[in-house]
Design an enzyme around this catalytic site. Structure first.
Site, mmCIF file in Angstrom:
data_model
loop_
_atom_site.group_PDB
_atom_site.id
_atom_site.type_symbol
_atom_site.label_atom_id
_atom_site.label_comp_id
_atom_site.label_asym_id
_atom_site.label_seq_id
_atom_site.Cartn_x
_atom_site.Cartn_y
_atom_site.Cartn_z
ATOM 1 N N ARG A 49 0.838 -1.197 0.000
ATOM 2 C CA ARG A 49 0.000 0.000 0.000
ATOM 3 C C ARG A 49 0.873 1.246 0.000
ATOM 4 N NH1 ARG A 49 -3.915 -1.771 5.061
ATOM 5 N NH2 ARG A 49 -4.865 -3.612 4.083
ATOM 6 N N ASP A 51 0.698 5.636 0.546
ATOM 7 C CA ASP A 51 -0.113 6.703 1.120
ATOM 8 C C ASP A 51 -0.447 7.771 0.090
ATOM 9 O OD1 ASP A 51 -0.041 5.540 3.670
ATOM 10 O OD2 ASP A 51 1.844 6.546 4.160
ATOM 11 N N TYR A 109 11.916 0.708 -2.129
ATOM 12 C CA TYR A 109 11.456 2.094 -2.226
ATOM 13 C C TYR A 109 12.618 2.992 -2.637
ATOM 14 C CZ TYR A 109 6.861 1.405 -0.035
ATOM 15 O OH TYR A 109 5.570 1.012 0.230
ATOM 16 N N ARG A 196 9.402 7.366 5.310
ATOM 17 C CA ARG A 196 9.300 8.819 5.510
ATOM 18 C C ARG A 196 9.800 9.224 6.895
ATOM 19 N NH1 ARG A 196 3.266 10.132 4.248
ATOM 20 N NH2 ARG A 196 3.945 12.196 4.963
#
Length: 260
Positions: A49, A51, A109, A196
């Site tokens: 998932r 954001d 990522y 993050r």
């Protein structure tokens, strides 16, 4: 028949990956497009998932369909029904044992960070931004403690639904080309806001507010309240996912040339 798709999307126009009552998620847009091609409702399952505001260069999903369509229909046909910010890159039939999420061995990522005194305009929303000079050496030194298996509670959001805060990081690399930093992170899985939150700490160290050893202290604390705030989503990209070779899905993270 089970079909796997590779996607890329610009997260700015969506409220994230997961389906929402307002219908403004990437999942909602993709399921609606596939349903129009299949002629029946379709449920898709994603590798990970993302954001609101987070992008994907290589998201992998799968769905089951009893409707037989040429493989090109699941690419060009579905794309004709998708909004401009989402595109199917490839499609292929897969074994029924394949699951986009549960078959994954690692997820990747990339964070793109512009380090420049003036905020970006042309790259707004596609890169993170920090105005003060950052030290590449200090940032690299701060990441060594993160590799391996650790409890990442200090970098976990309060809304995280993961069963365990323990994750295994296999890669944390930082490159710099002029004003652009490229941060690549790979792990068995990620906690909500984990990348993050790590970026927030990394920038704190890079600007000289703390020494690299502070990252070790944050990790050991296992306490989200001692770490810096969550950094902006703008420059974060889901870069890819690795699967067992037996499924025949390319595992390397993929980026368009303009995202390298």
């Amino acid at each position: 028949m089970r079909i796997a798709l590779g996607l890329e999307y610009d997260g700015r126009a969506f409220c994230g990956w997961q389906s929402q009552p307002n219908g403004l998620s990437v999942q909602d847009a993709l399921e609606a497009a596939i349903a129009r091609m299949a002629g029946v409702p379709i449920r898709v399952h994603a590798a990970g998932r993302t954001d609101a505001g987070v992008h994907a260069a290589r998201q992998v999903v799968h769905f089951d369909s009893e409707v037989n369509r040429p493989i090109t229909a699941w690419v060009r046909g579905v794309n004709s029904f998708l909004p401009a910010g989402v595109a199917v890159l490839w499609a292929q039939p897969v074994d029924l044992q394949f699951h986009a999420r549960f078959s994954a061995m690692a997820r990747h990522y990339r964070y793109l960070l512009l380090n420049h005194p003036v905020r970006p305009a042309l790259l707004a929303g596609r890169v993170g931004w920090h105005h003060a000079p950052l030290s590449l050496a200090q940032m690299r030194a701060a990441t060594t403690c993160l590799l391996g298996e650790h409890d990442f509670s200090s970098f976990r959001s309060a809304e995280c639904q993961a069963a365990s805060p323990v994750k295994h990081l296999t890669r944390f690399e930082i490159q710099q080309q002029g004003d652009l930093f490229s941060i690549d992170v790979s792990a068995s899985g990620f906690l909500h806001h984990m990348v993050r939150n790590l970026m927030g700490a990394l920038i704190h160290i890079g600007k000289g507010a703390e020494e690299p050893a502070w990252m070790t202290a944050l990790l050991a604390a296992r306490d989200r309240t001692v770490a810096p705030p969550t950094f902006m989503p703008d420059g974060l990209y889901f870069a890819g996912v690795s699967y067992p070779e037996s499924f025949g899905i390319a595992s390397e993270p993929a980026f368009r040339h303009y995202l390298i």
